[in-house]
Motif scaffolding. Sequence first.
Motif, PDB file in Angstrom:
ATOM      1  N   VAL A  34       0.882  -1.317   0.057  1.00 17.74           N
ATOM      2  CA  VAL A  34       0.155   0.031   0.201  1.00 17.74           C
ATOM      3  C   VAL A  34       0.787   1.075   0.017  1.00 17.74           C
ATOM      4  CG1 VAL A  34      -1.800   1.395   1.195  1.00 17.74           C
ATOM      5  CG2 VAL A  34      -1.975  -1.037   1.013  1.00 17.74           C
ATOM      6  N   THR A  35       1.805   1.292   0.881  1.00 18.04           N
ATOM      7  CA  THR A  35       2.873   2.375   0.739  1.00 18.04           C
ATOM      8  C   THR A  35       3.588   2.640  -0.723  1.00 18.04           C
ATOM      9  OG1 THR A  35       3.329   1.676   3.109  1.00 18.04           O
ATOM     10  CG2 THR A  35       4.738   3.467   2.123  1.00 18.04           C
ATOM     11  N   LEU A  36       3.805   1.597  -1.170  1.00 18.15           N
ATOM     12  CA  LEU A  36       4.579   1.598  -2.547  1.00 18.15           C
ATOM     13  C   LEU A  36       3.389   2.248  -3.642  1.00 18.15           C
ATOM     14  CD1 LEU A  36       6.594  -1.578  -2.816  1.00 18.15           C
ATOM     15  CD2 LEU A  36       7.488   0.798  -2.706  1.00 18.15           C
ATOM     16  N   PHE A  37       2.251   1.730  -3.418  1.00 18.73           N
ATOM     17  CA  PHE A  37       0.954   2.257  -4.364  1.00 18.73           C
ATOM     18  C   PHE A  37       0.819   3.724  -4.005  1.00 18.73           C
ATOM     19  CE2 PHE A  37      -0.802  -1.992  -5.299  1.00 18.73           C
ATOM     20  CZ  PHE A  37      -1.122  -1.732  -6.909  1.00 18.73           C
ATOM     21  N   LEU A  38       0.833   4.324  -2.751  1.00 19.79           N
ATOM     22  CA  LEU A  38       0.878   5.662  -2.359  1.00 19.79           C
ATOM     23  C   LEU A  38       1.793   6.357  -2.946  1.00 19.79           C
ATOM     24  CD1 LEU A  38      -0.482   5.198   1.218  1.00 19.79           C
ATOM     25  CD2 LEU A  38      -1.713   6.672  -0.344  1.00 19.79           C
ATOM     26  N   ILE A  39       3.104   5.813  -2.882  1.00 16.43           N
ATOM     27  CA  ILE A  39       4.232   6.679  -3.576  1.00 16.43           C
ATOM     28  C   ILE A  39       4.183   6.788  -5.057  1.00 16.43           C
ATOM     29  CG2 ILE A  39       6.618   6.277  -4.344  1.00 16.43           C
ATOM     30  CD1 ILE A  39       6.917   4.869  -1.262  1.00 16.43           C
ATOM     31  N   GLY A  40       3.609   5.952  -5.595  1.00 10.26           N
ATOM     32  CA  GLY A  40       3.339   5.811  -7.255  1.00 10.26           C
ATOM     33  C   GLY A  40       2.110   6.731  -7.485  1.00 10.26           C
ATOM     34  N   LYS A  41       1.182   6.713  -6.799  1.00 13.00           N
ATOM     35  CA  LYS A  41       0.043   7.584  -6.922  1.00 13.00           C
ATOM     36  C   LYS A  41       0.678   9.117  -6.743  1.00 13.00           C
ATOM     37  CE  LYS A  41      -4.636   9.343  -5.628  1.00 13.00           C
ATOM     38  NZ  LYS A  41      -4.554  10.729  -5.754  1.00 13.00           N
ATOM     39  N   ASN A  42       1.361   9.570  -5.769  1.00 17.09           N
ATOM     40  CA  ASN A  42       1.572  10.748  -5.589  1.00 17.09           C
ATOM     41  C   ASN A  42       2.729  11.211  -6.564  1.00 17.09           C
ATOM     42  OD1 ASN A  42       1.360  12.244  -2.493  1.00 17.09           O
ATOM     43  ND2 ASN A  42       1.053  10.101  -2.259  1.00 17.09           N
TER      44      ASN A  42
END
Length: 254
Positions: free
Chosen positions: A240-248
């Motif tokens: 989820v943290t990696l997904f959040l990084i990608g989205k940001n």
Amino acid sequence: MHDIHLYTLLFLIATGFLASFIDAVVGGGGLISIPALLFVGLPPSTAIATNKLASSMGSLTSTISFIRSGKVNFRLVSKLFPITLIGALFGAYIVKHVSSEILKPLVLTLLITVAIYTILKKEWGKDSKYRGMTKTKAVLFALVIFLIGFYDGFFGAGTGAFLLFSFLMIGFDFVQSAGNAKVLNFASNLAALFMFLYLGIVNFSYGIPMGIAMILGAIIGSNFAIKKGVSYVRVLFILVTLFLIGKNIFDYIK
């Protein structure tokens, strides 16, 4: 309340369930539910407000599941609950006067730090080592929690991850950190929801069906985390943290 199309209803139920299943454990469910609400045609401010209604229903449910399983340090969390609530109210108020865009570079940096730290420290959060805090540490920790509450009211993306990370930092294992974080995430959700209800921008026709699906997702997600334990929560947290990084990064480039 206006009539809601059957396919729209089914879409909101499916995305609400999936968002809440993930959110129950490590947060980040808004990555799924907010785009879903935008997809069915809600304007951005209404989508965010409606998501807060639905996610408050989900986070209350997962909070109850974690409390009942004994995975919440009630003595600590009960003191932090009002701090988070006030922080989020303050953040939601400030966002009307200041653009939340100013936080994007800082959030991206913090998320990358959180991800790298968690990936490298393989044994971290495996066992609970929390034995209380000194007065100075407690004041500093309360300030961190206030700032995360403020951040949730002001911007929001990644709040669950930041809360969970904070509890790992003071010695809780992954499942206990998830439980503690979920209680405080409910406090900040509630504060933002009050603000949105006051502003009258919540769409109940979409928010209530999605919220009911989120209740079910939260029950299954939190029980899954409690049964599967630390390693499952750690993997989901990193993803989820990696997904959040990608989205940001995507939002930043756009």
